[in-house]
Structure formats: structure tokens, C-alpha cells
Design a protein around this motif. Structure first.
Motif, PDB file in Angstrom:
ATOM      1  N   TYR A 211     -21.308  65.899  17.027  1.00 60.65           N
ATOM      2  CA  TYR A 211     -20.492  67.103  16.850  1.00 60.65           C
ATOM      3  C   TYR A 211     -19.593  66.963  15.624  1.00 60.65           C
ATOM      4  CZ  TYR A 211     -17.309  70.885  17.213  1.00 60.65           C
ATOM      5  OH  TYR A 211     -16.580  71.997  16.876  1.00 60.65           O
TER       6      TYR A 211
ATOM      7  N   TRP B 159     -19.470  69.102  12.168  1.00 57.64           N
ATOM      8  CA  TRP B 159     -18.264  69.869  11.818  1.00 57.64           C
ATOM      9  C   TRP B 159     -17.851  69.554  10.379  1.00 57.64           C
ATOM     10  CZ3 TRP B 159     -13.177  69.631  10.270  1.00 57.64           C
ATOM     11  CH2 TRP B 159     -12.377  70.750  10.554  1.00 57.64           C
TER      12      TRP B 159
ATOM     13  N   ARG C 203     -14.182  70.958  21.397  1.00 60.35           N
ATOM     14  CA  ARG C 203     -15.101  71.631  20.476  1.00 60.35           C
ATOM     15  C   ARG C 203     -14.692  73.073  20.230  1.00 60.35           C
ATOM     16  NH1 ARG C 203     -19.282  68.283  23.296  1.00 60.35           N
ATOM     17  NH2 ARG C 203     -19.345  69.987  24.791  1.00 60.35           N
TER      18      ARG C 203
ATOM     19  N   CYS D  98     -12.042  73.028  17.603  1.00 60.94           N
ATOM     20  CA  CYS D  98     -12.625  72.745  16.264  1.00 60.94           C
ATOM     21  C   CYS D  98     -13.423  73.957  15.762  1.00 60.94           C
ATOM     22  CB  CYS D  98     -13.563  71.540  16.323  1.00 60.94           C
ATOM     23  SG  CYS D  98     -12.763  70.008  16.794  1.00 60.94           S
ATOM     24  N   ASP D  99     -14.198  74.560  16.658  1.00 59.76           N
ATOM     25  CA  ASP D  99     -15.007  75.728  16.274  1.00 59.76           C
ATOM     26  C   ASP D  99     -14.109  76.852  15.772  1.00 59.76           C
ATOM     27  OD1 ASP D  99     -17.287  74.396  17.001  1.00 59.76           O
ATOM     28  OD2 ASP D  99     -17.581  75.464  18.906  1.00 59.76           O
ATOM     29  N   GLU D 100     -12.942  76.985  16.436  1.00 62.23           N
ATOM     30  CA  GLU D 100     -12.051  78.059  16.049  1.00 62.23           C
ATOM     31  C   GLU D 100     -11.456  77.815  14.655  1.00 62.23           C
ATOM     32  OE1 GLU D 100      -9.514  79.648  19.170  1.00 62.23           O
ATOM     33  OE2 GLU D 100      -7.972  79.952  17.639  1.00 62.23           O
TER      34      GLU D 100
END
Ligand code: N01
Length: 544
Positions: free
Chosen positions: A451, A455, A527, A530-532
Motif C-alpha cells: 500500500y 501511495w 488507508r 492516506c487515500d483522502e
């Protein structure tokens, strides 16, 4: 404005590489593959002579996975999943090292990796907008980006007993094990330490050593691994379920196949509870720790239930009641430290060649030329094994002299505990990305590695697309993230216990106080955060 003007002066042509990656373990290897796909000229520096990181260094007898093999390997390459067969549910170290070498072969990774190259320093160069990395041999190498792939448990620590240098026999740390086989037959062996490494090495050495003496300071709660061979037919069946396996790992709390049961301990009758615990104790892997009742690690009474259950198992398995009591933790509940998984660990102590010494009752006073002296006895040994663990999470960073903007040292910045944005960036340290840095979700580690690599790769791709060559975490975003990290740890029973998970290592100066040393929220929550950051166009970063 002057800062912006200054940072914009750097051009890639001044620099030796687009990216330098420190470490060729599972994270460095995968990051190298992705950086090549971005067209980046990359140099990896690795202290060892081969790839594999943890699985290169920890070659002690008995070293193996505690995660199911097929949940642990890389998931990014479907062909690799087809090609590779695991032979045991929990693969031993030599198999994993072979696997990682196969990956290195398949992607021809070694041509970009310099081995026996230990990084000693890395400094931000404002004028060139890049990093200068210094190796042990004094050579200097520059790059636009610096990616640390240095592991969370990779800086081994030794105790500070007087006389350690005088021992005339062989001594080894589990994480610095030699490549040549060590013979135990007919030997008198000492093991100091009973964490996950100690438990694995004890089980193995007890099979052949003439005498094995275990020096235990804190007993740990251990549970059965229930390892088994995987037949070729079973491997085919597992292979057909890979999509489902990795999907599950993406949904569970810590990326394992196991995840907390939705029920609370006292939602069920005592009989149902006992039956459920029995079932978990008889099942493969970490279920009893991470697949237990959901309040097991937060509710004291619930934790006492499971602790009582496992204590009784230990009493049943160890014949001498005095030894059994020595092996049962009295100062912390089940699962509040990392649970070592074992195979006949407790039964070892029923063997006539194995002796347990409680060093709280009779402390080690010194290492002598012929063995170990405690407050009440003198022991002679041919081999001493230090299974004394790591300066976890921080140690690998502290071994390198990182200097950021304006000469700031990472060590000083982190004097009261590490700070980060999503565990991957630190303000004042532009263009430096940490894989397995502090406050990344750990758990089943390769899942977290994949992941984090994706990223970082997405961030770099975004920067390429927008013509940016500078990325730095904004201090206010670091503050928000750290508030979340602190909040996750509230109410956890593990926060009341000394262990590497709470940043304590009594062998290391400055690691005596418990802190929120790691991210304790769920991997999906991690996650999502982090995705945001990415979805909002990396507003939490200064990009230039
Ligand atoms: O290290 P540890 P580890 N005198 O810190 C003792 C991962 N791992 O290498 O508890 C006497 O757990 C110390 O005693 P105490 C896993 O995440 C994974 O075993 O401080 N004893 C303790 O017993 C694990 O959690 C796998 O009182 C001394 C031991 O040494 C992490 O690595 C396998 C001492 C250190 O235990 C670390 O495990 C192995 C002293 N002066 C490891 N100093 C798998 O997945 C230290 N000790 C398979």
C-alpha cells in the motif's frame, strides 16, 4: 518567496539519480520496480550482501512466518502468484529468502542495487533541491528523491552486561545470524530473551543441544502456530483463491486473514465463550490474538478471561508446576504484547536438556569467559544466543544521520517521539518518503508495504504530471495526523505495558518511557486517511 525561489533552482541534471532507495528488503525491492515504471533512474543501497531485508538478516534456526505464507507474499504480480508455490502454511526463512531472490531475478533488480553499501548520512541540499547520501566508505551520491525502506524491526540491540567481549565461546544475535550453519549437537547453549525470535530459536535448538538454558526476564503469552505442509494440490486450491485472500487482507483490521470477532466477550454464555476460545486455540495462526472477541484488548475483565484460558493451557502443557508458573505472564494480559506463535514451545520445558532461569529473581551479573554468572549461580556455555530484539520503529532511522531543511536533524526533531504525516513524510524533510516509517499501519507487513509503495508511487506520478519536483508535509497536516494517531491509542490495554510496541527498550538510552510509538488504528482507517490526502490533490503537502 525567497524559499520558493531557492528551491526552484535545482535541476535534475545536477543530481546523480532521480531516486535513492535505502534498503533492498520487501519494500525497497517493490519500490524499485515501481520507480522504474515511472522512468526514474534509481539507485538502491543495501547494507547486506543480498536482497530480502528481514529475511536476509534473520536466518536463525526456527525463523519463519507467523502470517500465513499465501497472505504474506507480494500480491502485485499475478504471474508471480502463478509461478511460486509455498510449501508450508508458515514458511521457514530459507524459503522466503529464496522467494525474494526469485523476485529479484525476475525483475533483474540487482543491477540497480549496490550491496555491502551501508548508508551513514543523508542531507537535504536546498540549492540542488535533492538529497546527498553518504555511505560508510565515504562516497557521496545525490538524488531528487530519497526513499527509506529500512524496516521497522531492523536495528538489533544487545544488552549491556559486563564481560560480553570476554566470552570465549560463540555468541550470536538472532537478527545478525551467520550464513554458515551453527552446530548445536553436544553443545551447552544459552538463549537470552523470550520474544517472538527467542521462542522460535528455543524450540529449534532444544531439539539438538546437549543443554539449553533459557534466561527469561518477562514471559510472553504464546499460542500454537499449527503449521503444516502444503501439498501441490492444496497449493493449487490456494492459488485459485488468491483474489479472495488479498481482498480479505484489504478489509481486516491488521491485514491478516484473521480479524476481530464482532461479539464482545460477555455477550455469550460462559460455555459458548470457552468453546470459542478452544476453537481459536486449535486453529492455525493469529486467530487467538487478532480474531478474538472485539473487546479483548480494551476491556480488562474480558482480557482476564482470555488470559485465564491461556494460563490454563500452559499449566496443562508444562509438567513441572513451578516452571509453568514461571512461564505464565503475571504483569500483563494476553495480547497486550506481540503474541509469539509456537510449536511445542511449552513442551520444550518438559525435556531433561532444557532449563528455565528467571532473571528477575536471579539477575544476570556478568558474562564470563566461560559462560554466564547470575546472582546465585555460575553457568558454563559453548554458545550464547542473544534473542534480545530491536530498537524498533526508530532505531533504523537513528542509525542514519538525517539532516533536513536548515540543518535540522531528524534525531532532534524526534527527540520526544517521532512525528509524521501518515507515517510516510516529515515536515522539514522534503522529498523524503518513508516506507514502514513510524505510524504506518503494520500488521501483516507486506500488505502495508504494498500500500505504501503504491501511495508514494502515485504521489510521484502526480508530481511528474504537474511538473513538480518538491514535496513536503505541511506542519498543520502533521499535527492533525498525529492527533489521530494519539486518539487511536486511547483505551488500549497494550498502552499500559512495556514493549517495543510502546517504544520501550531498556537496552537503549532514551527508550525507557512508554509512548504512542506506532499506529494502532485499523489498516482500512489508515488507508482511508492516506487515500483522502491523495484525493484532495495532496493539499496536505507543499508541492512546488
Ligand atoms: O524481540 P523482543 P524479538 N536481560 O523485543 C529480552 C517480530 N518478529 O526479536 O521482555 C534479559 O520481542 C526481552 O525481555 P523483556 C515481531 O513483531 C516476528 O523476539 O524486555 N532479557 C525479551 O524477552 C516481534 O514482536 C517474527 O523483559 C533481555 C527479548 O529479549 C519483533 O519482531 C519472528 C534483555 C526481546 O524480545 C521483535 O521480536 C521474530 C536483558 N538485558 C520476530 N534485553 C515472525 O513473524 C532484552 N531482553 C515470525
Amino acid at each position: 518567496a525567497s524559499h520558493e525561489a531557492q528551491v526552484l533552482t535545482g535541476t535534475a541534471s545536477d543530481l546523480d539519480h532521480d531516486a535513492i532507495v535505502i534498503g533492498a528488503g520487501m519494500s525497497g525491492m517493490f519500490q524499485l520496480i515501481r520507480l522504474r515504471e515511472l522512468g526514474m533512474k534509481t539507485q538502491v543501497f543495501e547494507a547486506g550482501t543480498g536482497v530480502g531485508g528481514t529475511w536476509y538478516w534473520n536466518r536463525y534456526p526456527g525463523a519463519r512466518f507467523d502470517s500465513e505464507s499465501y497472505s504474506y507474499g507480494y500480491s502485485f504480480d499475478k504471474d508471480l502468484l502463478k509461478e511460486w508455490s509455498w510449501t508450508e502454511h508458515f514458511a521457514p526463512q530459507p524459503e522466503t529468502e529464496r522467494y525474494l531472490n526469485l523476485v529479484a531475478d525476475k525483475y533483474d533488480l540487482r543491477r540497480d542495487i549496490r550491496f555491502s553499501a551501508r548508508v551513514t548520512a543523508a542531507a537535504w541540499d536546498e540549492a540542488r533541491r535533492g538529497w546527498t547520501v553518504t555511505l560508510e566508505d565515504g562516497s557521496r551520491h545525490s538524488s531528487r528523491f530519497l526513499i527509506t525502506a529500512i524496516g521497522a524491526l531492523s536495528a538489533p540491540t544487545m544488552p549491556n552486561f559486563p564481560g560480553m567481549d570476554e566470552f570465549r565461546g560463540e555468541s550470536y544475535h538472532t537478527a545478525l545470524w551467520p550464513k554458515t550453519p551453527v552446530e548445536f549437537a553436544g553443545k551447552r547453549v544459552a538463549v537470552i530473551g523470550t520474544g517472538a525470535s527467542g521462542v522460535q530459536v528455543i524450540q529449534e535448538v532444544s531439539k539438538t543441544a546437549a543443554q539449553l538454558t533459557v534466561f527469561q526476564r518477562t514471559p510472553n503469552w504464546c499460542a500454537p502456530l499449527h503449521n503444516a505442509k502444503i501439498s501441490p494440490e492444496e497449493m493449487e486450491e490456494i492459488r485459485s483463491r488468491y483474489d479472495e485472500i488479498f481482498k480479505r487482507c484489504g478489509e481486516t483490521f491488521s491485514c491478516f486473514l484473521h480479524t476481530p470477532d464482532p461479539r464482545n466477550t460477555f455477550d455469550v454464555t460462559p460455555e459458548e465463550r470457552e468453546a470459542f476460545l478452544e476453537k481459536l486455540y486449535s486453529e492455525r495462526g493469529f486467530g487467538i490474538w487478532v480474531g478474538n472477541f472485539k473487546d479483548m484488548l480494551t476491556n480488562r475483565a474480558a482480557n482476564e478471561e482470555i488470559s485465564r484460558f491461556v494460563a490454563n493451557k500452559i499449566r496443562q502443557r508444562v509438567k513441572d508446576p513451578k516452571v509453568a508458573e514461571m512461564l505464565i505472564p503475571k504483569d500483563h494480559g494476553f495480547g497486550t504484547r506481540r503474541v509469539p506463535l509456537e510449536t511445542n514451545y511449552y513442551e520444550c520445558y518438559n525435556q531433561p536438556n532444557v532449563k528455565l532461569v528467571d532473571v528477575r529473581a536471579t539477575p544476570i551479573e556478568r558474562i564470563t569467559p566461560t559462560g554466564i554468572r547470575t546472582s546465585d549461580a555460575e553457568y558454563e556455555f559453548d554458545i550464547i544466543i542473544y534473542a534480545t530484539g530491536f530498537d524498533a520503529l526508530r532505531g533504523a532511522f537513528d542509525r542514519i544521520d538525517f539532516t533536513g531543511k536548515g540543518g535540522i536533524k531528524l534525531k532532534d526533531k524526534w527527540a520526544d517521539g517521532a512525528t509524521s504525516l501518515v507515517g510516510m513524510l516529515v515536515d522539514d524533510f522534503p522529498n523524503m518518503f518513508m516506507l514502514l516509517g513510524p505510524h504506518t499501519a503494520l500488521g501483516n507487513i507486506p500488505r502495508s508495504i504494498e500500500y505504501n509503495v503504491e501511495w508514494v508511487t502515485a504521489l510521484l506520478r502526480h508530481m511528474q504530471a504537474h511538473g513538480k519536483t518538491y514535496a513536503e508535509a505541511r506542519p498543520e497536516a502533521v499535527e492533525r495526523w498525529m492527533a489521530h494517531v494519539m486518539e487511536c491509542a486511547v483505551g488500549l490495554l497494550s498502552m499500559e505495558v512495556d514493549s517495543w510496541m510502546t517504544g520501550v527498550n531498556r537496552n537503549v538510552e532514551g527508550r525507557q518511557k512508554r509512548i504512542v510509538a506506532r499506529y494502532t488504528g485499523s489498516a482500512p482507517t489508515y488507508r482511508a486517511w492516506c487515500d483522502e490526502v491523495a484525493a484532495k490533490g495532496y493539499r496536505d503537502l507543499t508541492l512546488a
